[in-house]
Write a protein that holds these residues in place. Structure first.
Motif, PDB file in Angstrom:
ATOM      1  N   HIS A  47      40.212  24.058  34.234  1.00 31.42           N
ATOM      2  CA  HIS A  47      41.649  24.345  34.166  1.00 31.42           C
ATOM      3  C   HIS A  47      42.246  24.496  35.571  1.00 31.42           C
ATOM      4  CE1 HIS A  47      45.447  25.919  32.692  1.00 31.42           C
ATOM      5  NE2 HIS A  47      45.312  26.942  33.534  1.00 31.42           N
ATOM      6  N   ASN A  48      41.526  25.232  36.439  1.00 37.63           N
ATOM      7  CA  ASN A  48      42.034  25.420  37.805  1.00 37.63           C
ATOM      8  C   ASN A  48      42.146  24.100  38.554  1.00 37.63           C
ATOM      9  OD1 ASN A  48      42.213  28.150  37.446  1.00 37.63           O
ATOM     10  ND2 ASN A  48      40.232  28.604  38.388  1.00 37.63           N
ATOM     11  N   MET A  49      41.187  23.213  38.301  1.00 36.53           N
ATOM     12  CA  MET A  49      41.178  21.944  39.021  1.00 36.53           C
ATOM     13  C   MET A  49      42.323  21.028  38.585  1.00 36.53           C
ATOM     14  SD  MET A  49      38.967  21.754  41.370  1.00 36.53           S
ATOM     15  CE  MET A  49      37.472  22.526  41.962  1.00 36.53           C
ATOM     16  N   VAL A  50      42.519  20.900  37.281  1.00 36.19           N
ATOM     17  CA  VAL A  50      43.521  19.942  36.801  1.00 36.19           C
ATOM     18  C   VAL A  50      44.941  20.471  36.942  1.00 36.19           C
ATOM     19  CG1 VAL A  50      41.926  18.841  35.185  1.00 36.19           C
ATOM     20  CG2 VAL A  50      43.331  20.763  34.402  1.00 36.19           C
ATOM     21  N   THR A  51      45.088  21.802  37.109  1.00 35.34           N
ATOM     22  CA  THR A  51      46.433  22.364  37.258  1.00 35.34           C
ATOM     23  C   THR A  51      46.706  22.813  38.679  1.00 35.34           C
ATOM     24  OG1 THR A  51      45.645  24.582  36.652  1.00 35.34           O
ATOM     25  CG2 THR A  51      46.461  23.172  34.879  1.00 35.34           C
TER      26      THR A  51
ATOM     27  N   SER B  96      36.167  13.512  34.904  1.00 37.02           N
ATOM     28  CA  SER B  96      35.242  14.085  35.883  1.00 37.02           C
ATOM     29  C   SER B  96      35.526  13.688  37.323  1.00 37.02           C
ATOM     30  CB  SER B  96      33.802  13.701  35.539  1.00 37.02           C
ATOM     31  OG  SER B  96      33.648  12.288  35.574  1.00 37.02           O
ATOM     32  N   ILE B  97      35.964  12.449  37.548  1.00 42.90           N
ATOM     33  CA  ILE B  97      36.162  11.990  38.930  1.00 42.90           C
ATOM     34  C   ILE B  97      37.223  12.800  39.662  1.00 42.90           C
ATOM     35  CG2 ILE B  97      36.997  10.055  40.337  1.00 42.90           C
ATOM     36  CD1 ILE B  97      35.427   8.174  38.551  1.00 42.90           C
ATOM     37  N   PRO B  98      38.403  13.074  39.066  1.00 42.13           N
ATOM     38  CA  PRO B  98      39.388  13.907  39.783  1.00 42.13           C
ATOM     39  C   PRO B  98      38.860  15.307  40.105  1.00 42.13           C
ATOM     40  CG  PRO B  98      40.428  12.762  37.955  1.00 42.13           C
ATOM     41  CD  PRO B  98      38.952  12.566  37.800  1.00 42.13           C
ATOM     42  N   ILE B  99      38.089  15.881  39.163  1.00 39.23           N
ATOM     43  CA  ILE B  99      37.536  17.217  39.393  1.00 39.23           C
ATOM     44  C   ILE B  99      36.523  17.178  40.532  1.00 39.23           C
ATOM     45  CG2 ILE B  99      36.177  19.080  38.387  1.00 39.23           C
ATOM     46  CD1 ILE B  99      37.352  18.318  35.690  1.00 39.23           C
ATOM     47  N   PHE B 100      35.658  16.179  40.494  1.00 40.60           N
ATOM     48  CA  PHE B 100      34.647  16.045  41.531  1.00 40.60           C
ATOM     49  C   PHE B 100      35.298  15.818  42.899  1.00 40.60           C
ATOM     50  CE2 PHE B 100      31.455  13.554  43.935  1.00 40.60           C
ATOM     51  CZ  PHE B 100      30.428  14.493  43.937  1.00 40.60           C
ATOM     52  N   ALA B 101      36.335  14.978  42.908  1.00 44.09           N
ATOM     53  CA  ALA B 101      37.043  14.706  44.163  1.00 44.09           C
ATOM     54  C   ALA B 101      37.708  15.967  44.695  1.00 44.09           C
ATOM     55  CB  ALA B 101      38.079  13.606  43.951  1.00 44.09           C
ATOM     56  N   GLU B 102      38.302  16.768  43.789  1.00 42.53           N
ATOM     57  CA  GLU B 102      38.941  18.017  44.197  1.00 42.53           C
ATOM     58  C   GLU B 102      37.913  19.004  44.733  1.00 42.53           C
ATOM     59  OE1 GLU B 102      42.336  20.427  44.698  1.00 42.53           O
ATOM     60  OE2 GLU B 102      42.206  18.355  44.013  1.00 42.53           O
ATOM     61  N   LEU B 103      36.747  19.038  44.095  1.00 43.38           N
ATOM     62  CA  LEU B 103      35.678  19.937  44.537  1.00 43.38           C
ATOM     63  C   LEU B 103      35.191  19.558  45.932  1.00 43.38           C
ATOM     64  CD1 LEU B 103      33.608  22.179  43.992  1.00 43.38           C
ATOM     65  CD2 LEU B 103      32.154  20.460  42.900  1.00 43.38           C
ATOM     66  N   ILE B 104      34.996  18.256  46.151  1.00 44.22           N
ATOM     67  CA  ILE B 104      34.553  17.786  47.460  1.00 44.22           C
ATOM     68  C   ILE B 104      35.602  18.115  48.516  1.00 44.22           C
ATOM     69  CG2 ILE B 104      34.050  15.736  48.841  1.00 44.22           C
ATOM     70  CD1 ILE B 104      31.782  16.522  46.998  1.00 44.22           C
ATOM     71  N   TRP B 105      36.871  17.841  48.178  1.00 43.54           N
ATOM     72  CA  TRP B 105      37.948  18.148  49.134  1.00 43.54           C
ATOM     73  C   TRP B 105      37.971  19.632  49.471  1.00 43.54           C
ATOM     74  CZ3 TRP B 105      41.955  21.552  48.165  1.00 43.54           C
ATOM     75  CH2 TRP B 105      42.898  21.668  49.181  1.00 43.54           C
ATOM     76  N   TRP B 106      37.832  20.476  48.469  1.00 45.54           N
ATOM     77  CA  TRP B 106      37.905  21.918  48.686  1.00 45.54           C
ATOM     78  C   TRP B 106      36.742  22.417  49.532  1.00 45.54           C
ATOM     79  CZ3 TRP B 106      35.360  26.505  47.484  1.00 45.54           C
ATOM     80  CH2 TRP B 106      36.130  27.669  47.593  1.00 45.54           C
ATOM     81  N   CYS B 107      35.548  21.913  49.266  1.00 49.24           N
ATOM     82  CA  CYS B 107      34.361  22.339  50.014  1.00 49.24           C
ATOM     83  C   CYS B 107      34.341  21.784  51.433  1.00 49.24           C
ATOM     84  CB  CYS B 107      33.080  21.895  49.292  1.00 49.24           C
ATOM     85  SG  CYS B 107      32.718  22.820  47.792  1.00 49.24           S
ATOM     86  N   ASP B 108      35.119  20.740  51.672  1.00 46.14           N
ATOM     87  CA  ASP B 108      35.068  20.088  52.980  1.00 46.14           C
ATOM     88  C   ASP B 108      36.217  20.486  53.888  1.00 46.14           C
ATOM     89  OD1 ASP B 108      33.625  18.442  54.705  1.00 46.14           O
ATOM     90  OD2 ASP B 108      34.928  16.727  54.329  1.00 46.14           O
TER      91      ASP B 108
ATOM     92  N   ARG C 202      34.679   5.545  30.206  1.00 45.91           N
ATOM     93  CA  ARG C 202      35.968   5.535  30.887  1.00 45.91           C
ATOM     94  C   ARG C 202      36.649   6.904  30.785  1.00 45.91           C
ATOM     95  NH1 ARG C 202      39.334   0.456  28.837  1.00 45.91           N
ATOM     96  NH2 ARG C 202      40.895   1.526  30.122  1.00 45.91           N
ATOM     97  N   LYS C 203      36.513   7.547  29.615  1.00 44.12           N
ATOM     98  CA  LYS C 203      37.115   8.869  29.429  1.00 44.12           C
ATOM     99  C   LYS C 203      36.429   9.907  30.314  1.00 44.12           C
ATOM    100  CE  LYS C 203      39.880  11.884  27.624  1.00 44.12           C
ATOM    101  NZ  LYS C 203      41.313  11.888  27.985  1.00 44.12           N
ATOM    102  N   ILE C 204      35.111   9.828  30.379  1.00 43.39           N
ATOM    103  CA  ILE C 204      34.361  10.768  31.227  1.00 43.39           C
ATOM    104  C   ILE C 204      34.757  10.589  32.690  1.00 43.39           C
ATOM    105  CG2 ILE C 204      32.062  11.341  32.100  1.00 43.39           C
ATOM    106  CD1 ILE C 204      30.987  10.723  29.296  1.00 43.39           C
ATOM    107  N   ASP C 205      34.883   9.314  33.091  1.00 42.12           N
ATOM    108  CA  ASP C 205      35.298   9.040  34.474  1.00 42.12           C
ATOM    109  C   ASP C 205      36.691   9.591  34.738  1.00 42.12           C
ATOM    110  OD1 ASP C 205      32.940   7.786  35.007  1.00 42.12           O
ATOM    111  OD2 ASP C 205      33.719   5.747  34.812  1.00 42.12           O
ATOM    112  N   GLU C 206      37.563   9.413  33.747  1.00 42.42           N
ATOM    113  CA  GLU C 206      38.948   9.861  33.902  1.00 42.42           C
ATOM    114  C   GLU C 206      39.030  11.367  34.090  1.00 42.42           C
ATOM    115  OE1 GLU C 206      42.891  10.175  31.060  1.00 42.42           O
ATOM    116  OE2 GLU C 206      41.509   8.489  30.753  1.00 42.42           O
TER     117      GLU C 206
END
Length: 306
Positions: free
Chosen positions: A73-77, A24-36, A18-22
């Motif tokens: 750091h860049n992703m979460v902030t 990694s998922i926002p970072i992964f989602a931000e990465l996908i959004w940024w690349c798309d 649950r902690k890993i999901d908490e």
């Protein structure tokens, strides 16, 4: 060990997942959004297993740590607005907004150095030299000669749509109008003035930026007329390789369309007057711009206007 937290999580493994999901998922989602941005992920998806120029350049940008400076750091902030970079078009050039931002940064440095009075060729060479020193420029320089022209046409498509919209910011010009602008800029890039037909991709993009800076007003005039009179240039006009004449072609076509109606109803006359009122400023601006090679056409268009 937080026993109470462990009990809430069920098991240590469950709590860890649950902690890993908490995290990694926002970072992964931000990465996908940024690349798309601008449907950029569609480019790599549509390439499939084919080793195309687009796919090769897409991967070269994505795997370059100097360009893709992504960290936790860049992703979460991250606080930038997601809508700031969105436009109503689908990109054809991989990560074109990153390339454009890099070119714009270089261009700002050139202007800050006091080169605003230089001619087009001098400015272009200055931009070309500085751009090659950037990570983006190095990636552009690595593009093979056989892929250069294809990728430049894709970048030209994205560039024109990113910098030119209609007179009203919430509307886009039609694909036909964008094509006219792209053809006009592309013809000048390949003209004897710059001689980029065998140049690198960096050189072509530097030429495009320089040309747009010099002829932005001309293109804006054409865009304003196109918004008022959609399809103003129905046929594919042959672009000039000597000078930007798109504004003159647009003004000439507009005046022929806007000939006063005869034996029309009062409502039709009111519509004509309204269109004339909105168009006359753009026509006047187009005819006031200097033209060194299209003197005859300029005089003919001015006579129609008078």
């Amino acid at each position: 060990l937080n026993v109470q937290g462990l009990q809430h999580g069920g098991t240590f493994q469950n709590a860890l997942i649950r902690k890993i999901d908490e995290v990694s998922i926002p970072i992964f989602a931000e990465l996908i959004w940024w690349c798309d941005h601008f449907c950029n992920l569609d480019l790599i998806h549509e390439c499939g297993s084919m080793n195309t120029a687009v796919k090769r350049f897409w991967l070269s940008i994505f795997k370059n740590p100097c360009i893709m400076s992504i960290n936790y750091h860049n992703m979460v902030t991250k606080t930038s607005s997601h809508t700031a970079l969105e436009r109503n078009y689908k990109c054809k050039f991989p990560f074109s907004w990153i390339v454009k931002e890099s070119v714009d940064t270089v261009w700002s440095h050139v202007l800050c150095d006091g080169d605003t009075e230089s001619d087009m060729v001098t400015l272009c060479r200055r931009v070309d030299i500085l751009l090659k020193e950037t990570p983006v420029g190095e990636a552009l320089e690595a593009v093979s000669e056989k892929d250069c022209n294809e990728l430049f046409q894709y970048y030209l498509h994205d560039f024109v749509r990113s910098v030119h919209r209609s007179h009203h910011s919430d509307l886009s010009l039609s694909d036909k109008e964008y094509k006219h602008i792209s053809n006009a800029l592309g013809a000048l890039c390949d003209s004897a003035l710059f001689d980029t037909s065998f140049g690198s991709l960096t050189n072509k993009i530097a030429s495009l930026k320089t040309l747009h800076w010099f002829f932005k007003t001309h293109i804006v005039c054409f865009g304003q007329l196109s918004w008022q009179l959609p399809g103003i240039l129905e046929r594919d006009h042959k672009p000039s390789s000597d000078e930007m004449v798109l504004h003159l072609q647009g003004a000439k076509a507009a005046l022929k369309i806007l000939m006063p109606p005869y034996e029309r109803s009062e409502q039709q006359m009111q519509q004509w007057l309204q269109i004339m009122q909105y168009s006359q400023s753009a026509i006047h601006s187009a005819l006031s711009l200097k033209s060194s090679t299209m003197i005859e056409e300029l005089l003919e268009t001015r006579s129609l206007w008078q």
